[in-house]
Write an enzyme that holds these catalytic residues in place. Sequence first.
Site, PDB file in Angstrom:
ATOM      1  N   ARG A   1     -11.780   7.140  -2.592  1.00 52.27           N
ATOM      2  CA  ARG A   1     -12.201   8.406  -1.984  1.00 52.27           C
ATOM      3  C   ARG A   1     -13.729   8.556  -1.881  1.00 52.27           C
ATOM      4  O   ARG A   1     -14.267   8.891  -0.823  1.00 52.27           O
ATOM      5  CB  ARG A   1     -11.622   9.570  -2.788  1.00 52.27           C
ATOM      6  CG  ARG A   1     -11.825  10.926  -2.144  1.00 52.27           C
ATOM      7  CD  ARG A   1     -11.505  12.059  -3.102  1.00 52.27           C
ATOM      8  NE  ARG A   1     -10.448  11.700  -4.017  1.00 52.27           N
ATOM      9  CZ  ARG A   1     -10.402  12.125  -5.292  1.00 52.27           C
ATOM     10  NH1 ARG A   1     -11.354  12.886  -5.773  1.00 52.27           N
ATOM     11  NH2 ARG A   1      -9.394  11.783  -6.065  1.00 52.27           N
TER      12      ARG A   1
ATOM     13  N   ASN B   1      -3.964   9.905  -6.446  1.00 46.65           N
ATOM     14  CA  ASN B   1      -2.772  10.750  -6.380  1.00 46.65           C
ATOM     15  C   ASN B   1      -1.484   9.934  -6.345  1.00 46.65           C
ATOM     16  O   ASN B   1      -0.404  10.500  -6.194  1.00 46.65           O
ATOM     17  CB  ASN B   1      -2.830  11.626  -5.119  1.00 46.65           C
ATOM     18  CG  ASN B   1      -3.991  12.599  -5.139  1.00 46.65           C
ATOM     19  OD1 ASN B   1      -4.228  13.264  -6.137  1.00 46.65           O
ATOM     20  ND2 ASN B   1      -4.715  12.681  -4.043  1.00 46.65           N
TER      21      ASN B   1
ATOM     22  N   GLY C   1      -8.119   3.692   3.598  1.00 44.03           N
ATOM     23  CA  GLY C   1      -7.850   2.637   2.633  1.00 44.03           C
ATOM     24  C   GLY C   1      -8.872   2.484   1.533  1.00 44.03           C
ATOM     25  O   GLY C   1      -8.626   1.764   0.564  1.00 44.03           O
TER      26      GLY C   1
ATOM     27  N   ASP D   1      -0.100   5.063   1.079  1.00 41.70           N
ATOM     28  CA  ASP D   1      -0.299   5.991   2.192  1.00 41.70           C
ATOM     29  C   ASP D   1      -0.256   5.252   3.529  1.00 41.70           C
ATOM     30  O   ASP D   1      -1.063   4.367   3.781  1.00 41.70           O
ATOM     31  CB  ASP D   1      -1.645   6.705   2.048  1.00 41.70           C
ATOM     32  CG  ASP D   1      -1.755   7.492   0.747  1.00 41.70           C
ATOM     33  OD1 ASP D   1      -0.761   8.127   0.365  1.00 41.70           O
ATOM     34  OD2 ASP D   1      -2.825   7.458   0.113  1.00 41.70           O
TER      35      ASP D   1
ATOM     36  N   SER E   1      -5.696   5.484  -3.868  1.00 40.74           N
ATOM     37  CA  SER E   1      -5.543   6.908  -4.174  1.00 40.74           C
ATOM     38  C   SER E   1      -5.282   7.144  -5.661  1.00 40.74           C
ATOM     39  O   SER E   1      -4.464   6.460  -6.284  1.00 40.74           O
ATOM     40  CB  SER E   1      -4.385   7.495  -3.365  1.00 40.74           C
ATOM     41  OG  SER E   1      -4.150   8.838  -3.743  1.00 40.74           O
TER      42      SER E   1
ATOM     43  N   ASP F   1      -1.614  -0.791   6.102  1.00 37.38           N
ATOM     44  CA  ASP F   1      -1.837  -0.177   7.421  1.00 37.38           C
ATOM     45  C   ASP F   1      -3.323   0.033   7.699  1.00 37.38           C
ATOM     46  O   ASP F   1      -3.693   0.359   8.821  1.00 37.38           O
ATOM     47  CB  ASP F   1      -1.115   1.170   7.523  1.00 37.38           C
ATOM     48  CG  ASP F   1      -1.754   2.228   6.635  1.00 37.38           C
ATOM     49  OD1 ASP F   1      -1.995   3.346   7.118  1.00 37.38           O
ATOM     50  OD2 ASP F   1      -2.021   1.940   5.450  1.00 37.38           O
TER      51      ASP F   1
ATOM     52  N   ASP G   1       0.870  -1.165   0.000  1.00 33.11           N
ATOM     53  CA  ASP G   1       0.000   0.000   0.000  1.00 33.11           C
ATOM     54  C   ASP G   1       0.916   1.227   0.000  1.00 33.11           C
ATOM     55  O   ASP G   1       2.119   1.126   0.276  1.00 33.11           O
ATOM     56  CB  ASP G   1      -0.893  -0.034   1.242  1.00 33.11           C
ATOM     57  CG  ASP G   1      -1.804   1.181   1.333  1.00 33.11           C
ATOM     58  OD1 ASP G   1      -2.361   1.585   0.291  1.00 33.11           O
ATOM     59  OD2 ASP G   1      -1.945   1.729   2.433  1.00 33.11           O
TER      60      ASP G   1
END
Length: 247
Positions: A56, A133, A53, A12, A131, A189, A10
Amino acid sequence: MPVLRAVLFDLDGVLTPTAELHMRAWERLFAPFSTERGLAPYTSADYFAHIDGKPRYDGVATFLASRGVELPRGTADDAPGEDTVCALGNRKDEIVNRIFAEEGISPYPGSVRFLDAVTAAGAAVAVVSSSRNTPAVLAAAGLADRFTVVVDGNVAAREGIPGKPGPDMFLRAAELLGVPPVAAVVVEDALSGVQAGAAGGFGLVVGVDRGVGPEVLREHGADLVVRDLEDLDAAVLDAPAREGGAA
């Protein structure tokens, strides 16, 4: 030869501390939103329970449902605002990108050392993130050239891949690496991420505790929990892989 031949990271909260920046962006979005509408105050517990996770717009919808708020879904082209789920999601994206620009992004040192160790041991690696991003974050963190396979929110939207907690994004990354799920490690996470790893029959699911709590990560599917990836090395690739996950 290692039993486990790939590591699916992952982004972020695992490779970069951007989860903290996302948390702050969600708080800037939903704290005033909740106050203005007379809802229960937004807290960090809401982030971990409803948002962390997930894609969005799914995170927006799940949080709104937790407060009994119904808004039309809208479309990804909606202008940032509060009249649709997508408009709220796009507003959050504006907030977080402003934070990225103001503060910059550096990877976790321990994560870079672990990445170096597993790649030196011959493991294939990929990034799997909800994400959209992801390319910008990887580039800003100096990690873009370390991953030839990236399955992110953009790929998921383009290919119609369901997001986490479903295992589909991780399964797609393993497929692109040419590795069966049972020979891959998932590193996450988020609760939705460890759920995805457990659901996909991966050889090992590693939970990185950035605040969720080790027991909660284990309850949702993590086989092994560490406080930081500096606590691991390439020996993790020799863990016995089992169908449906390692013990």
